[in-house]
Enzyme design. Structure first.
Site, PDB file in Angstrom:
ATOM      1  N   LEU A 138      12.740  -8.654  -2.350  1.00  0.00           N
ATOM      2  CA  LEU A 138      11.734  -7.674  -1.978  1.00  0.00           C
ATOM      3  C   LEU A 138      10.846  -8.299  -0.906  1.00  0.00           C
ATOM      4  O   LEU A 138      10.606  -9.510  -0.925  1.00  0.00           O
ATOM      5  CB  LEU A 138      10.869  -7.285  -3.187  1.00  0.00           C
ATOM      6  CG  LEU A 138      11.559  -6.558  -4.344  1.00  0.00           C
ATOM      7  CD1 LEU A 138      10.571  -6.339  -5.487  1.00  0.00           C
ATOM      8  CD2 LEU A 138      12.149  -5.236  -3.896  1.00  0.00           C
ATOM      9  N   ASP A 139      10.354  -7.476   0.004  1.00  0.00           N
ATOM     10  CA  ASP A 139       9.434  -7.981   1.016  1.00  0.00           C
ATOM     11  C   ASP A 139       8.195  -8.561   0.342  1.00  0.00           C
ATOM     12  O   ASP A 139       7.835  -8.173  -0.776  1.00  0.00           O
ATOM     13  CB  ASP A 139       9.007  -6.857   1.964  1.00  0.00           C
ATOM     14  CG  ASP A 139      10.173  -6.290   2.759  1.00  0.00           C
ATOM     15  OD1 ASP A 139      11.148  -7.040   2.972  1.00  0.00           O
ATOM     16  OD2 ASP A 139      10.110  -5.114   3.143  1.00  0.00           O
ATOM     17  N   LYS A 140       7.533  -9.466   1.038  1.00  0.00           N
ATOM     18  CA  LYS A 140       6.353 -10.138   0.492  1.00  0.00           C
ATOM     19  C   LYS A 140       5.339  -9.157  -0.094  1.00  0.00           C
ATOM     20  O   LYS A 140       4.841  -9.344  -1.205  1.00  0.00           O
ATOM     21  CB  LYS A 140       5.693 -10.982   1.586  1.00  0.00           C
ATOM     22  CG  LYS A 140       4.391 -11.639   1.156  1.00  0.00           C
ATOM     23  CD  LYS A 140       3.744 -12.385   2.313  1.00  0.00           C
ATOM     24  CE  LYS A 140       2.388 -12.964   1.908  1.00  0.00           C
ATOM     25  NZ  LYS A 140       1.724 -13.669   3.028  1.00  0.00           N
ATOM     26  N   ARG A 239      10.905   1.287   4.512  1.00  0.00           N
ATOM     27  CA  ARG A 239       9.818   1.273   5.498  1.00  0.00           C
ATOM     28  C   ARG A 239      10.286   1.839   6.836  1.00  0.00           C
ATOM     29  O   ARG A 239       9.586   2.624   7.478  1.00  0.00           O
ATOM     30  CB  ARG A 239       9.295  -0.158   5.653  1.00  0.00           C
ATOM     31  CG  ARG A 239       8.720  -0.719   4.362  1.00  0.00           C
ATOM     32  CD  ARG A 239       8.547  -2.228   4.413  1.00  0.00           C
ATOM     33  NE  ARG A 239       7.574  -2.613   5.435  1.00  0.00           N
ATOM     34  CZ  ARG A 239       7.393  -3.876   5.813  1.00  0.00           C
ATOM     35  NH1 ARG A 239       8.125  -4.852   5.279  1.00  0.00           N
ATOM     36  NH2 ARG A 239       6.486  -4.155   6.737  1.00  0.00           N
TER      37      ARG A 239
END
Length: 305
Positions: A138-140, A239
């Site tokens: 997962l992205d930060k 996103r």
């Protein structure tokens, strides 16, 4: 060091060598095969080949998997929100702001460092020296459910499930504006942005198929709360897709308004539901997580206008 031999059949004619190997052995990603080619570890009919070699059909493909490099990452006692754990895997809730694996600018304090401490050196090494046990990420600034493999068997099984798109991944997100339709689907290939290497794009020349389904849960002033079904797993997929239809994820300064939202540290996006088959028993398991505090507070704020 492990030597493997594969044989290309007539139906493989025209297929790139990196694609051929990654499809034959699901535990190896295409990027991993390309690195093997670059390191001279792949031979076709006894000759070292490039990653873009195209098969004619009938060749003998030999490649060597080097012995795993020694793990040189510190184990750190960072807090983990573990939802499920057994001898094969861990299901956990990643907090917003935590980086999954070490990278430039984030040498430690990552999820991997925390897992090394929690598992006391027993993590799978198939994911690479810097990504032991990691089968997806997962992205930060995206929070939510992740699965981590604790054994090589589990790593192979979970990687194959992700590759075959049998893992259920449902996110909740808040977007700027709100789609007019109550339900919809974004079907647009994603690749690296042509000018900004930090971004992905649906207009990239070199791209891979990607699809995201969405359902409107709530319409608020200037925002919409959505349930998002990840059908594929491309970098920054949700996103990029939501921005491509004019509804970026709230707080996402990379794909949305650069000003951002002061009350949000990053994008308002949470991996809420994760469904998969147990890598040993084959039993289907599904996990659901509550929306985190930052998400709930922002929802309350926009409901009040």
């Amino acid at each position: 060091m492990e030597k493997t031999v594969l044989y290309a059949l007539p139906q493989h004619a025209g297929q790139r060598i990196d694609l051929f190997i990654s499809r034959a052995l699901t535990e190896l990603t295409r990027n991993a095969v390309q690195k093997l080619c670059a390191d001279g570890c792949v031979q076709v009919d006894g000759k070292v080949c490039e990653k873009n070699l195209r098969l004619r059909g009938g060749e003998e493909v030999t490649f060597i998997l080097p012995a795993p490099k020694a793990l040189d990452l510190p184990a750190q006692a960072c807090p983990l929100d573990i939802v499920f754990e057994d001898a094969s895997m861990i299901i956990l809730n990643k907090s917003q702001g935590m980086v999954v694996h070490p990278a430039p600018g984030h040498p430690d304090g990552t999820l991997v460092n925390a897992l090394l401490h929690h598992c006391a050196g027993q993590l799978s090494g198939i994911g690479g020296v810097e990504r032991p046990g990691i089968v997806h990420r997962l992205d930060k600034m995206t929070s939510g459910l992740m699965v981590v493999a604790k054994t090589e068997q589990a790593h192979r099984s979970l990687s194959a499930q992700i590759k075959d798109r049998t893992v259920k991944k449902i996110y909740h997100g808040v977007v700027y504006g709100c789609p007019k339709e109550d339900e919809g689907r974004v079907d647009a290939s994603i690749g690296r942005h042509p000018t900004d290497r930090k971004k992905m794009s649906v207009t990239a020349k070199v791209s891979r198929e990607a699809a995201t389904g969405y359902r409107v849960l709530e319409r608020c002033r200037g925002f919409g709360s959505l349930e998002l079904l990840l059908e594929t797993g491309r970098t920054h997929q949700i996103r990029v897709h939501m921005a491509s239809i004019g509804h970026p994820i709230a707080g996402d300064i990379l794909y949305g308004p650069k000003k951002g939202i002061p009350s949000l540290a990053g994008q308002c996006l949470h991996a809420k539901t994760l469904g998969l088959h147990h890598p040993v028993t084959g039993q289907y398991l599904e996990f659901d997580s509550e929306l985190p505090e930052y998400f709930v507070k922002f929802l309350d704020k926009i409901r009040k206008g």
